[in-house]
Structures are given as structure tokens and as C-alpha cells.
Design a protein around this motif. Structure first.
Motif, PDB file in Angstrom:
ATOM      1  N   ARG A  36       0.831  -1.201   0.000  1.00 23.08           N
ATOM      2  CA  ARG A  36       0.000   0.000   0.000  1.00 23.08           C
ATOM      3  C   ARG A  36       0.869   1.256   0.000  1.00 23.08           C
ATOM      4  N   ALA A  37       1.908   1.250   0.818  1.00 20.22           N
ATOM      5  CA  ALA A  37       2.817   2.405   0.873  1.00 20.22           C
ATOM      6  C   ALA A  37       3.547   2.584  -0.455  1.00 20.22           C
ATOM      7  N   ASN A  38       3.990   1.483  -1.047  1.00 17.38           N
ATOM      8  CA  ASN A  38       4.679   1.555  -2.344  1.00 17.38           C
ATOM      9  C   ASN A  38       3.753   2.094  -3.425  1.00 17.38           C
ATOM     10  N   ALA A  39       2.504   1.643  -3.401  1.00 20.16           N
ATOM     11  CA  ALA A  39       1.533   2.086  -4.405  1.00 20.16           C
ATOM     12  C   ALA A  39       1.300   3.587  -4.294  1.00 20.16           C
ATOM     13  N   MET A  40       1.149   4.075  -3.079  1.00 25.44           N
ATOM     14  CA  MET A  40       0.898   5.503  -2.895  1.00 25.44           C
ATOM     15  C   MET A  40       2.120   6.333  -3.271  1.00 25.44           C
ATOM     16  N   ARG A  41       3.296   5.811  -2.984  1.00 20.21           N
ATOM     17  CA  ARG A  41       4.520   6.530  -3.355  1.00 20.21           C
ATOM     18  C   ARG A  41       4.666   6.608  -4.867  1.00 20.21           C
ATOM     19  N   LYS A  42       4.463   5.493  -5.551  1.00 19.75           N
ATOM     20  CA  LYS A  42       4.606   5.469  -7.009  1.00 19.75           C
ATOM     21  C   LYS A  42       3.517   6.289  -7.705  1.00 19.75           C
ATOM     22  N   MET A  43       2.315   6.314  -7.122  1.00 17.73           N
ATOM     23  CA  MET A  43       1.233   7.107  -7.702  1.00 17.73           C
ATOM     24  C   MET A  43       1.343   8.580  -7.320  1.00 17.73           C
ATOM     25  N   GLN A  44       2.302   8.889  -6.425  1.00 13.85           N
ATOM     26  CA  GLN A  44       2.570  10.261  -5.984  1.00 13.85           C
ATOM     27  C   GLN A  44       1.351  10.877  -5.291  1.00 13.85           C
ATOM     28  N   VAL A  45       0.745  10.100  -4.409  1.00  9.36           N
ATOM     29  CA  VAL A  45      -0.371  10.592  -3.606  1.00  9.36           C
ATOM     30  C   VAL A  45      -0.029  10.455  -2.132  1.00  9.36           C
ATOM     31  N   LYS A  46      -0.656  11.292  -1.315  1.00  5.65           N
ATOM     32  CA  LYS A  46      -0.369  11.281   0.114  1.00  5.65           C
ATOM     33  C   LYS A  46      -1.567  10.896   0.969  1.00  5.65           C
ATOM     34  N   SER A  47      -2.710  10.733   0.332  1.00  6.72           N
ATOM     35  CA  SER A  47      -3.906  10.381   1.098  1.00  6.72           C
ATOM     36  C   SER A  47      -4.735   9.346   0.354  1.00  6.72           C
ATOM     37  N   LEU A  48      -5.580   8.662   1.105  1.00  7.55           N
ATOM     38  CA  LEU A  48      -6.474   7.682   0.505  1.00  7.55           C
ATOM     39  C   LEU A  48      -7.434   8.361  -0.465  1.00  7.55           C
ATOM     40  N   ALA A  49      -7.885   9.566  -0.108  1.00  8.69           N
ATOM     41  CA  ALA A  49      -8.818  10.294  -0.980  1.00  8.69           C
ATOM     42  C   ALA A  49      -8.193  10.553  -2.348  1.00  8.69           C
ATOM     43  N   ASP A  50      -6.911  10.941  -2.369  1.00  7.16           N
ATOM     44  CA  ASP A  50      -6.221  11.180  -3.635  1.00  7.16           C
ATOM     45  C   ASP A  50      -6.109   9.896  -4.444  1.00  7.16           C
ATOM     46  N   LEU A  51      -5.820   8.797  -3.761  1.00  8.16           N
ATOM     47  CA  LEU A  51      -5.700   7.506  -4.450  1.00  8.16           C
ATOM     48  C   LEU A  51      -7.041   7.099  -5.057  1.00  8.16           C
ATOM     49  N   VAL A  52      -8.118   7.336  -4.328  1.00  6.00           N
ATOM     50  CA  VAL A  52      -9.458   7.011  -4.844  1.00  6.00           C
ATOM     51  C   VAL A  52      -9.761   7.838  -6.091  1.00  6.00           C
ATOM     52  N   ARG A  53      -9.468   9.139  -6.046  1.00  6.70           N
ATOM     53  CA  ARG A  53      -9.750  10.018  -7.191  1.00  6.70           C
ATOM     54  C   ARG A  53      -8.949   9.594  -8.417  1.00  6.70           C
ATOM     55  N   ILE A  54      -7.687   9.262  -8.222  1.00  9.12           N
ATOM     56  CA  ILE A  54      -6.848   8.859  -9.346  1.00  9.12           C
ATOM     57  C   ILE A  54      -7.333   7.544  -9.938  1.00  9.12           C
ATOM     58  N   THR A  55      -7.686   6.602  -9.084  1.00 12.08           N
ATOM     59  CA  THR A  55      -8.160   5.305  -9.571  1.00 12.08           C
ATOM     60  C   THR A  55      -9.446   5.458 -10.369  1.00 12.08           C
ATOM     61  N   GLU A  56     -10.314   6.367  -9.911  1.00 13.45           N
ATOM     62  CA  GLU A  56     -11.560   6.617 -10.657  1.00 13.45           C
ATOM     63  C   GLU A  56     -11.256   7.187 -12.032  1.00 13.45           C
ATOM     64  N   LYS A  57     -10.273   8.083 -12.127  1.00 15.77           N
ATOM     65  CA  LYS A  57      -9.893   8.669 -13.413  1.00 15.77           C
ATOM     66  C   LYS A  57      -9.342   7.599 -14.351  1.00 15.77           C
ATOM     67  N   LEU A  58      -8.577   6.659 -13.804  1.00 20.44           N
ATOM     68  CA  LEU A  58      -7.994   5.602 -14.632  1.00 20.44           C
ATOM     69  C   LEU A  58      -9.079   4.674 -15.166  1.00 20.44           C
ATOM     70  N   GLU A  59     -10.146   4.510 -14.408  1.00 15.80           N
ATOM     71  CA  GLU A  59     -11.222   3.590 -14.807  1.00 15.80           C
ATOM     72  C   GLU A  59     -12.193   4.232 -15.782  1.00 15.80           C
ATOM     73  N   ASN A  60     -12.233   5.593 -15.829  1.00 14.10           N
ATOM     74  CA  ASN A  60     -13.176   6.291 -16.719  1.00 14.10           C
ATOM     75  C   ASN A  60     -12.594   6.474 -18.112  1.00 14.10           C
TER      76      ASN A  60
END
Length: 208
Positions: A184-208
Motif C-alpha cells: 500500500r505504501a509503495n503504491a501511494m509513493r509510485k502514484m505520488q499521492v499522500k492520502s487515501l482520498a487522492d488515491l481514490v480520485r486517481i483510480t476513478e480517473k484511470l477507470e473512466n
């Protein structure tokens, strides 16, 4: 040569009109306001050259001998051409204009038209294309970051954004909680996000 980024590349206005005098007049008009143009006598000639890597807009005549502008507009989607289109015509009618707008054209101008009306439509098209290119670039960057994740990190990230706790993710993936935390920490570091909310928003963009 490295392509210019979508934000700084100089815009280009493409002109397709079989009337050489109209092409010359349009080139002069657009040059007078500092716009770069590329003019063609037919859609075939336009397709023979690559579209430049810059925000663009297409000024397209409706009636031409080889292929009409309306037919070419329909074909553009099949060809993957996303240039905003401004139609110009000396033979149009209201029904034709409505059809063109419904298919996504910026404007449908009947000759003779006011220079300012054309310039305004072109600027609208260029801004639309600039925004599209910026969205595409941002989406491509997010996809590149996502592909940096290992398959295990992606699996953890998908479950994280579904709201599962580390303990639940560990049970579902048959991992230890420590392994989940590391991925989980590696994923957030590589995606360059610092919060779960940011990770959720990015994942939604990738799926759309």
C-alpha cells in the motif's frame, strides 16, 4: 526533436477549401492575428500530411468536388481525428447547420461571414482542443504511474479504494498485514499521492 508539451505548443489552424482565393483570404486573416495556418485544397491532401503535435482547429468547407466537408466530418471519428471543426459554406441551410452542430462542430458559418465570427469560433475551437490535450496528457501520466506498480501493488490498491481495511485485504489476498502495508505504501509513493482520498480520485480517473 522533443515535441512541445500541450500547454506551450503554438496552435495551428487547418483550412480545407477547394477555392484557392478563399484559402488565401483565410490565411491572410489568420496571419493578421498571429495564427499559424496550413491550407489544403481537399480532404485527401489534408490526410496526406500528419497533424502537428499542437492545439488545432479545422476550418472546413462544406461543398468540395472530391469529398464534402460533411462526409469528412463523419469520417474524422473513424480516423481518430479529434480536431474541433468550424464549417464554412456558400451553399448551406439551417438543417445542414443543425446536423453539423449536433455532430460536434463548433460553428456553421454561411459565406459571406463576418471575420470576427470566424475568429471567435476558431479561438473557441483552439481552447477546446488545448483543454482536451491537457486532459489526455494528464491521463497518460496517471496511466504511466499506475504501470509502475507491481501486480501485487495494484491488487492492494484496488481493494484499498474499495474501502477494505488492511486486515481484510490481507485475508482476501492471502498476505500478511505487514505485506499489505508495504504494498500500500509503495503504491501511494509510485502514484505520488499522500492520502487515501487522492488515491481514490486517481483510480476513478484511470477507470473512466
Amino acid at each position: 526533436m522533443t515535441p512541445l508539451s500541450p500547454a506551450i505548443a503554438q496552435p495551428v489552424v487547418y483550412i480545407i477549401d477547394d477555392d484557392s482565393s478563399m484559402r488565401a483570404a483565410l490565411e491572410d486573416l489568420l496571419a493578421s492575428v498571429g495564427l499559424t495556418t496550413r491550407a489544403f485544397a481537399s480532404t485527401r491532401a489534408f490526410l496526406a500530411e500528419p497533424v502537428m503535435d499542437a492545439p488545432g482547429c479545422l476550418v472546413l468547407d462544406v461543398r468540395m468536388p472530391e469529398q464534402s466537408g460533411m462526409d469528412f466530418h463523419r469520417q474524422m471519428q473513424e480516423l481518430g481525428l479529434q480536431l474541433p471543426v468550424v464549417f464554412i459554406t456558400g451553399h448551406g441551410d439551417i438543417a445542414m447547420g443543425v446536423t453539423a452542430i449536433k455532430r460536434g462542430a463548433i460553428e456553421f458559418l454561411t459565406k459571406p461571414f463576418r471575420d470576427q465570427d470566424l475568429l471567435d469560433a476558431i479561438q473557441q475551437g483552439l481552447e477546446q482542443d488545448r483543454e482536451r490535450r491537457q486532459r489526455d496528457a494528464a491521463s497518460a501520466e496517471l496511466h504511466e504511474r499506475w504501470m509502475l506498480l507491481s501486480e501485487g501493488e495494484r491488487n492492494v490498491a484496488r481493494l484499498v479504494v474499495q474501502g477494505l481495511l488492511n486486515k481484510q485485504i490481507a485475508a482476501q489476498l492471502n498476505l500478511s498485514e505487514i505485506a499489505v502495508k508495504v504494498r500500500r505504501a509503495n503504491a501511494m509513493r509510485k502514484m505520488q499521492v499522500k492520502s487515501l482520498a487522492d488515491l481514490v480520485r486517481i483510480t476513478e480517473k484511470l477507470e473512466n
